[in-house]
Every structure is written in C-alpha cells, then in structure tokens.
Design a protein around this motif. Structure first.
Motif: not given
Length: 257
Positions: A48-61
């Motif tokens: 939708s006209g925007f760029d995104f950078t996602r940083i995920s903690l690949d874990a269950d908490v």
C-alpha cells in the motif's frame, strides 16, 4: 521478556568455565545433517505504498505481569471525547491468579517490531523517510484483565448476549474513543478479555506509533486491517471474548511490569 533474558544470562553463567570448543572445517555431508535457527528473524516487504522492515523474536513466551496507569499519545487540547490521550489504560494484566493454574500465564507467539518507511522526493532524487513503527504478536492466548478509559484503535470484543463491542462503530472511527456508542455495551463494563479460542490464538494484536495513517498488511487468512491513524493506534479484533461485564479486573498478584 525481561524474565527470558535474565534466565538466559543465568544459564550462561552456570556453564563450566573450562568448557571450550576448537573450530574445525566440516564436510558437505556433515553440514547436511546440521540444522539451526537464529533467535531473531529480519524480513522486508512492501504494501500500500509503504516499505516495512520486521524484526521478529522467533520464540514462544509465557507471561504473567501487571501494567498500570499507561497514557500514550496525550494531547493538551480538549479531546473530541475520552480523556485526551490516544490510549488511557488504567490496568492491563497478563494472566490471573484467581482461577486455575493454566490461567495464570498468557502465551505469546513471535513478538516483533516493524518499522514503516516511505520514499519521498528530495531534489532530483528520492530518499526514504521513516513513518513510524509497531509492536505486535503473531499470536496471544489467555486471560487479560483491563480497564480502558480511552482507546484509539480498532478493537472488537464479543460480549455474548450483550452483543459486540466495536470501536469502529463509534462516529470518530475509533480515534480517542471513550468506550461508549449508541446501542452497545460500554467498554468500561469489560473487566478483561479471553484472547483466543478452541480454534487457536488471537492473531492481530499490535500497537503502532505513526506520523501519518498507514494500512498494514494482514496476516495470511485474516480480514483486511483497518487503516491505522496517526498517533498511537491499537489493533485487536481477532477471537476476543469478554471475561465479565461488571468492570471487575481479575486478581493478579504478579509483581512483574
């Protein structure tokens, strides 16, 4: 999260000091039998006209904690309604201690930060400008006590026989909503919610901080998301059921924050 980090530090400190490993080359055959996974995952996307950078903690908490007296996005001028803040939350409790042992903890899957950018013209070229960010979870399950005075966001709670409580039914489109609307149960009557059901966790919880409106991309299999407005915006609509309609927040004796 703080508990997770503390536990990691303690675990590392208990390792024998004399333990060490010598690096050596591995053959292709040996490498083919090894698998691993990093703690953080980084991904980029456009929508939708925007760029995104996602940083995920690949874990269950698992979490049991109390948060209180949070005012975010406070305005000095007179509000349209509500208390003059985008989010005015008197209590937010993850888990409870007045029910079964299983209800003491809330399960959170894959917490993430996501930054939002857009391209802007600068002379003869262009540059990227950060628009904001959001903090969210891919999944959340459990009982969450809450007292909300003002909400900016898209929130939907199934209150059973009392009907659906939906911030998007407000005339202001969910911006600085005081929890009341014609023909609906006031949000102040809800003392907590159960996130998730037998079909799985609630999958769309996030809070955004934005300079301008942004439409985020919904997770696979989810309905399109409501456009998040400038300021502080909370989204939470999937599989939320009211714990009670007395306004009573469940007991949680956790000392965490």
């Amino acid at each position: 999260m703080r508990t997770l980090l503390a536990a990691s530090i303690v675990a590392l400190s208990l390792l024998p000091c004399a333990a060490w490993a010598q690096m050596r080359p591995m053959s292709d055959t040996e490498l083919s039998t090894v698998s691993g996974q990093g703690l953080f995952a980084v991904s980029n996307s456009s929508y939708s006209g925007f760029d995104f950078t996602r940083i995920s903690l690949d874990a269950d908490v698992t979490l049991n904690a109390n948060l209180a007296n949070m005012r975010l996005g406070e305005y000095t001028y007179a509000p349209r309604n509500g208390s003059g803040a985008d989010l005015d939350i008197g209590a937010l409790q993850f888990g409870r201690t007045d029910a079964s042992a299983a209800q003491r903890l809330v399960q959170i899957t894959n917490p993430y930060f996501e930054f939002v950018y857009k391209n802007t013209a600068a002379g003869s070229g262009s540059q990227r400008e950060i628009v904001g960010m959001r903090l969210g979870f891919d999944g959340i399950s459990g009982d969450i006590g809450m007292k909300i005075a003002t909400l900016s966001g898209a929130m939907r709670i199934d209150a059973g026989a009392a009907g659906i409580i939906d911030s998007m039914n407000d005339a202001g489109g969910g911006k600085r909503w005081d929890g009341t609307c014609a023909g609906c149960t006031p949000l102040a009557n809800v003392g907590g919610v159960t996130a998730g059901d037998a079909n799985g966790p609630s999958r769309d919880f996030w809070i955004a901080i934005l300079k301008q409106p942004v439409t985020f991309q919904a997770a696979a299999g989810m309905p399109a998301l409501t456009e998040a407005q400038a300021g502080i915006w909370l989204n939470w609509r999937d599989k939320l059921t009211a714990l009670n309609l007395t306004g009573t927040v469940p007991v949680n004796n956790a000392a965490g924050h």
